[in-house]
Design an enzyme around this catalytic site. Structure first.
Site, short mmCIF file in Angstrom:
data_model
loop_
_atom_site.label_atom_id
_atom_site.label_comp_id
_atom_site.label_asym_id
_atom_site.label_seq_id
_atom_site.Cartn_x
_atom_site.Cartn_y
_atom_site.Cartn_z
N HIS A 40 27.60 31.97 4.24
CA HIS A 40 28.83 31.60 4.93
C HIS A 40 29.80 30.90 3.99
O HIS A 40 29.38 30.16 3.10
CB HIS A 40 28.51 30.66 6.11
CG HIS A 40 27.52 31.25 7.07
ND1 HIS A 40 26.15 31.02 6.97
CD2 HIS A 40 27.69 32.07 8.12
CE1 HIS A 40 25.53 31.67 7.94
NE2 HIS A 40 26.43 32.33 8.66
N ASP A 71 25.73 30.36 -0.45
CA ASP A 71 25.34 30.52 0.95
C ASP A 71 26.06 31.75 1.54
O ASP A 71 27.16 32.10 1.10
CB ASP A 71 25.72 29.26 1.72
CG ASP A 71 25.20 29.23 3.15
OD1 ASP A 71 24.19 28.55 3.38
OD2 ASP A 71 25.82 29.88 4.03
N HIS A 96 30.04 23.11 5.44
CA HIS A 96 31.12 23.32 6.42
C HIS A 96 31.85 22.03 6.78
O HIS A 96 32.90 22.07 7.43
CB HIS A 96 30.57 23.94 7.71
CG HIS A 96 30.03 25.32 7.54
ND1 HIS A 96 30.78 26.36 7.01
CD2 HIS A 96 28.81 25.86 7.81
CE1 HIS A 96 30.04 27.46 6.98
NE2 HIS A 96 28.83 27.18 7.45
N ASP A 124 20.59 32.22 3.17
CA ASP A 124 20.79 33.05 4.36
C ASP A 124 21.41 34.41 4.00
O ASP A 124 21.77 35.18 4.89
CB ASP A 124 21.60 32.33 5.45
CG ASP A 124 22.72 31.47 4.91
OD1 ASP A 124 23.05 31.60 3.72
OD2 ASP A 124 23.29 30.68 5.69
C1 OKS Z 1 26.36 31.32 16.05
C2 OKS Z 1 26.09 31.24 14.56
C3 OKS Z 1 26.81 30.10 13.89
C4 OKS Z 1 26.71 30.21 12.43
C5 OKS Z 1 26.66 28.87 11.74
C6 OKS Z 1 26.39 29.06 10.27
C7 OKS Z 1 25.79 27.87 9.61
C8 OKS Z 1 25.43 28.17 8.19
N1 OKS Z 1 25.77 30.32 16.83
N2 OKS Z 1 26.30 27.86 7.25
O1 OKS Z 1 26.07 28.04 5.97
O2 OKS Z 1 24.40 28.66 7.82
ZN ZN Z 2 25.04 29.69 5.86
#
Ligand code: OKS
Ligand code: ZN
Length: 345
Positions: free
Chosen positions: A199, A197, A161, A286
């Protein structure tokens, strides 16, 4: 397969993140890396080594110097202001605020300037942890420069990110982007990044969006309904020189292996046609059915198939650890990808 790991990840241990309006313990916690390392050892997939130190130079090939300086000095400034709790921003430059205007001199103003959400607390040990995480990635990359066909960088904190000058989503330095740039700087003509991933890897996409020497493909929760919400749609195909070198596969909540693997097949065909000199995998697990913050339905054996499909590309492949929060299962799932890859390579 060689694994690179540093205990320095423990120095980053945020206390809380915002979940549904409440401050909750961070999902991105040190035990995640412990579980993966324990599984690497249990399965005896290969040697585990400490990172070497490649300095800041390869990090600065990807990240803005002022952002890096901010990150390095932030905690000392925060402590000097008398604080001891984690740093979290609360103000962000949205539309028609001057996001590219004068950078605030106040620490809190800078925090909002260099961060896009409340998910990446800066703590006393964050700088050392994120510096070492990048060195873990660079050491795995160096192993491949010396001739290895694959390596596993057990990075923590994760990176996908983080953009050139911003952090967020548990990420500070974009480890996958840093090693990608290192391959190019060492003579590779083209590098592909496959982000599996849950996300969208918004930081990685941003970094290479206008470039044709990096192909980025990401399979993730549809940003209409999933974090990071504001990037990752299928119509984002790259711009300028980079037009046609960005491929997003947004998928609905509830997606299992059938839907997910169809996207993987398509992404692999695009990568094969691109004929890169190296492949970097942003390895988040995830996507697992029991992940506490995600809504895909992959099961542990699916990760073996994932590794096999990636291996079928026949490319030198560097695996970079990203997300995964079902702490008990992420060791099995991440190492299943590596073993699937090695069994089929
Ligand atoms: C709410 C959830 C935030 C999600 C962050 C995701 C981070 C992640 N507090 N990115 O690949 O796993
Ligand atoms: Zn993620």
């Amino acid at each position: 397969m060689l694994t690179v790991y540093s205990d320095d990840h423990r120095l980053h241990f945020g206390q809380s993140e915002l979940v549904d309006g409440k401050l909750q313990p961070c999902f991105e916690m040190p035990s995640r890396a412990d579980t993966v390392l324990a599984r690497v050892r249990h399965q005896e997939i290969g040697e585990v080594i400490e990172p070497k130190d490649f300095g800041l130079e390869p990090i600065l090939r990807v990240h803005d110097a002022a952002y890096v300086a901010f990150l390095k000095g932030a905690w000392a400034r925060w402590a000097a202001e008398g604080h001891s709790c984690d740093m979290l921003p609360s103000t962000f430059p949205a539309r028609r605020l001057r996001r590219d205007g004068p950078i605030p001199t106040a620490l809190h103003g800078q925090l909002g300037h260099y961060c896009f959400d409340t998910e990446a607390p800066i703590t006393a040990g964050t700088w050392q942890a994120v510096y070492s995480s990048a060195q873990v990635a660079l050491t795995a990359q160096d192993h491949m420069r010396q001739g290895a066909n694959t390596a596993f960088a057990l990075c923590r904190p994760p990176g996908h990110h983080a953009g050139s000058d911003f952090m967020g989503g548990y990420c500070f330095f974009n480890n996958a982007a840093i090693v990608t740039q290192a391959f190019l700087d060492q003579g590779a003509k083209r590098v592909a990044i496959l982000d599996v991933d849950y996300h969208h890897g918004n930081g990685t996409q941003e970094l290479f969006y206008e470039r044709s020497d990096v192909l980025f493909a990401s399979i993730h929760g549809d940003p209409l309904v999933e974090y990071p919400y504001y990037l990752g749609h299928a119509d984002e195909r790259g711009e300028g020189e980079g037009a046609g070198f960005n491929h997003n596969y947004p998928l609905p909540h509830g997606t299992g292996w059938d839907g997910w693997s169809a996207a993987l097949d398509d992404a692999c065909r695009k990568i094969a046609a691109y004929a890169p000199d190296a492949l970097v995998i942003s390895l988040g697990v995830d996507t697992y059915k029991d992940d506490p913050i995600s809504k895909f339905k992959l099961d542990s054996p699916d990760y073996i198939r994932m590794g096999q499909r990636i291996a079928a590309l026949g490319l030198p492949t560097l695996f970079i650890m990203e997300g995964g929060y079902a702490v008990e299962a992420i060791g099995v799932n991440a190492v299943n990808v590596l073993q699937g890859y090695e069994g089929a390579a």
